[in-house]
Design a protein around this motif. Structure first.
Motif, PDB file in Angstrom:
ATOM      1  N   SER A 115       0.853  -1.189   0.000  1.00 21.92           N
ATOM      2  CA  SER A 115       0.000   0.000   0.000  1.00 21.92           C
ATOM      3  C   SER A 115       0.883   1.231   0.000  1.00 21.92           C
ATOM      4  CB  SER A 115      -0.881   0.008   1.248  1.00 21.92           C
ATOM      5  OG  SER A 115      -0.102   0.264   2.396  1.00 21.92           O
ATOM      6  N   HIS A 167       2.695  -8.213  -7.415  1.00 22.63           N
ATOM      7  CA  HIS A 167       1.779  -8.589  -8.506  1.00 22.63           C
ATOM      8  C   HIS A 167       2.522  -8.869  -9.815  1.00 22.63           C
ATOM      9  CE1 HIS A 167       2.313  -4.267  -9.113  1.00 22.63           C
ATOM     10  NE2 HIS A 167       2.022  -4.490 -10.383  1.00 22.63           N
ATOM     11  N   GLU A 222      -5.861 -14.796  -6.002  1.00 19.03           N
ATOM     12  CA  GLU A 222      -6.488 -13.797  -5.149  1.00 19.03           C
ATOM     13  C   GLU A 222      -7.597 -14.480  -4.367  1.00 19.03           C
ATOM     14  OE1 GLU A 222      -7.755 -10.158  -7.027  1.00 19.03           O
ATOM     15  OE2 GLU A 222      -5.828  -9.929  -8.068  1.00 19.03           O
ATOM     16  N   ASN A 227     -10.447 -13.919  -0.731  1.00 14.19           N
ATOM     17  CA  ASN A 227     -11.071 -13.014   0.230  1.00 14.19           C
ATOM     18  C   ASN A 227     -10.263 -13.031   1.526  1.00 14.19           C
ATOM     19  OD1 ASN A 227     -13.340 -12.324  -1.386  1.00 14.19           O
ATOM     20  ND2 ASN A 227     -14.240 -14.319  -0.902  1.00 14.19           N
ATOM     21  N   CYS A 269      -2.169  -7.384   0.453  1.00 11.63           N
ATOM     22  CA  CYS A 269      -3.453  -6.845   0.007  1.00 11.63           C
ATOM     23  C   CYS A 269      -3.444  -6.557  -1.492  1.00 11.63           C
ATOM     24  CB  CYS A 269      -3.772  -5.548   0.740  1.00 11.63           C
ATOM     25  SG  CYS A 269      -4.132  -5.804   2.480  1.00 11.63           S
ATOM     26  N   THR A 270      -4.621  -6.611  -2.062  1.00 13.92           N
ATOM     27  CA  THR A 270      -4.833  -6.219  -3.452  1.00 13.92           C
ATOM     28  C   THR A 270      -6.241  -5.637  -3.557  1.00 13.92           C
ATOM     29  OG1 THR A 270      -4.622  -6.950  -5.754  1.00 13.92           O
ATOM     30  CG2 THR A 270      -5.675  -8.488  -4.239  1.00 13.92           C
ATOM     31  N   ASN A 271      -6.561  -5.046  -4.687  1.00 17.14           N
ATOM     32  CA  ASN A 271      -7.889  -4.487  -4.908  1.00 17.14           C
ATOM     33  C   ASN A 271      -8.246  -3.475  -3.807  1.00 17.14           C
ATOM     34  OD1 ASN A 271     -10.376  -4.059  -6.097  1.00 17.14           O
ATOM     35  ND2 ASN A 271     -11.299  -5.922  -5.260  1.00 17.14           N
ATOM     36  N   LYS A 272      -7.305  -2.560  -3.547  1.00 13.34           N
ATOM     37  CA  LYS A 272      -7.474  -1.503  -2.530  1.00 13.34           C
ATOM     38  C   LYS A 272      -7.797  -2.081  -1.153  1.00 13.34           C
ATOM     39  CE  LYS A 272      -8.794   1.915  -5.926  1.00 13.34           C
ATOM     40  NZ  LYS A 272      -9.757   2.868  -6.419  1.00 13.34           N
ATOM     41  N   LYS A 319      -9.352  -4.851  -0.420  1.00  8.09           N
ATOM     42  CA  LYS A 319     -10.558  -5.676  -0.323  1.00  8.09           C
ATOM     43  C   LYS A 319     -10.256  -7.167  -0.429  1.00  8.09           C
ATOM     44  CE  LYS A 319     -13.443  -2.071  -2.257  1.00  8.09           C
ATOM     45  NZ  LYS A 319     -14.092  -1.574  -3.460  1.00  8.09           N
ATOM     46  N   ASP A 320      -9.179  -7.533  -1.128  1.00  8.53           N
ATOM     47  CA  ASP A 320      -8.822  -8.932  -1.328  1.00  8.53           C
ATOM     48  C   ASP A 320      -7.371  -9.160  -0.929  1.00  8.53           C
ATOM     49  OD1 ASP A 320     -11.343  -9.730  -2.475  1.00  8.53           O
ATOM     50  OD2 ASP A 320     -10.746  -8.675  -4.298  1.00  8.53           O
TER      51      ASP A 320
END
Length: 194
Positions: free
Chosen positions: A112, A123, A149, A151, A172-175, A177-178
């Motif tokens: 982040s 990634h 990816e 949850n 973390c990925t997808n801001k 969320k995942d």
């Protein structure tokens, strides 16, 4: 009046930016200091192979260096995923396997712009890439064999299988969320079946 409010908002924005950069700078300083400290402790030329002793490891201890050449990552691994460590380092999930051991050597780190950016490039990793783990006495090469990816609730990725030597990285990925998961298995050819 609008001019005064605009100036106050600009000053507040600048203070927030400076504060954020200061936190990032401090985090990078801590990470670099710990990495250098651990690298200096590594037994570069052991007379005979030695087992690593992880029996007295406690939260906050440096346990290894993780090197991922494909994304130019070389940093220390700290025991414990408590927030005070996770905000600055790659961290080892307590009660998972240690480097080179049978089971799932599981790591977490941020990707982040708010905290440490240690896994921002994760990634870009590919199947077949090497992940090298250096402990005080040994070096283990793992080969990436799965990227997925999940949850945040999907903790099965940390399950222990005492029949294999594997590594799992969680970020973390997808801001946020995942979770991006990188799985790797030890390369027995490069590790001489350690």
């Amino acid at each position: 009046m609008k001019s005064k409010i605009s100036k106050i908002l600009i000053i507040m924005g600048l203070l927030i930016c400076v504060g954020s950069l200061s936190i990032k700078g401090y985090s990078k300083y801590l990470e670099n200091k710990s990495t250098k400290s651990f690298e200096e402790k590594i037994d570069k030329n052991p007379n005979e192979p030695k087992e690593d002793d992880f029996s007295n490891v406690k939260a906050g201890d440096e346990i290894a260096i993780i090197n991922i050449p494909a994304i130019k990552l070389n940093t220390v691994v700290i025991e414990s995923i408590e927030k005070e460590y996770l905000n600055h380092y790659v961290c080892h999930f307590e009660n998972t396997a240690m480097p080179g051991q049978y089971g799932n050597f599981s790591l977490a780190g941020h990707s982040s712009y708010r905290y440490n950016e240690v896994f921002n490039e994760l990634h870009k990793i590919s199947l077949g890439d090497e992940i090298i783990i250096k402990t005080l006495n040994n070096e283990f090469t793992y080969i990436v064999n799965d990227i997925l990816e999940v949850n945040p609730e999907d903790t099965y990725v940390l399950d222990q299988d005492n029949e294999i030597k594997e590594l799992t990285i969680v970020t973390c990925t997808n801001k946020g969320k995942d979770r991006l998961i990188v799985k790797a298995k030890i390369d027995d050819d490069k590790n001489n079946n350690k």
